[in-house]
Write an enzyme that holds these catalytic residues in place. Structure first.
Site: not given
Length: 173
Positions: A36, A101
């Site tokens: 990212h 998650k």
């Protein structure tokens, strides 16, 4: 249980609601923190990404090496909140959604609504189950990041739950 085939249309995304159980089939990308950061640097510097971001689903995971005869080893989700600072701008650029998650921040929730996108929750500790859903795995970008590189995964019946939807629904509230 809803069966979804990627890429998702906006109509598909609008039909999903927080709490829906889904089985996902098609192509997803993996990207964790380091990837990212690199994606953000590419975009900041005006470089073309080595993969298509628009309508993609990014799985916050790094696949383990495959055993003989398998496409991938264990591939469990990582904590999504670590991508909170990146996700809104990627969604604004056309990212279709994410899988990870745990809860994501309010800015991500707003970006999902604004962009008709979706966040799916995967089960922590179920990496072997997710590895079995992977039918093909190819490293497509940032190979130097090793397990944090971007992989293109072909998945079949990848189980997940709609955690945050494009209507403002959120299973964590």
């Amino acid at each position: 249980m809803k069966k979804l085939t990627l890429p998702l249309t906006k109509e598909d995304v609008r039909s999903l609601h927080a709490g829906d159980s889904v089985l996902i089939s098609g192509t997803i990308l993996t990207a964790r923190d380091c990837a990212h950061k690199r994606i953000t640097e590419y975009l900041r510097d005006g470089k073309k990404l080595p993969f298509e971001l628009r309508d993609a689903i990014i799985y916050y995971a790094g696949p383990c090496p495959a055993k003989p005869g398998m496409a991938s080893g264990s591939c469990g989700p990582t904590t999504s909140a670590r991508m909170d600072s990146f996700a809104p701008s990627l969604l604004d650029l056309g990212l279709g959604g994410m899988i990870g998650k745990g809860e994501m921040c309010e800015e991500v929730a707003k970006a999902l609504v604004r962009n008709t996108a979706v966040y799916f929750a995967a089960i922590g500790g179920a990496g072997a189950l997710y590895g079995n859903a992977i039918k093909k795995s190819d490293c497509i970008a940032f190979e130097d990041l090793l397990s944090e590189a971007v992989y293109r995964l072909e998945v079949k019946d990848f189980p997940a739950v709609v955690a945050m939807d494009c209507h403002g629904g959120n299973i964590y509230r």
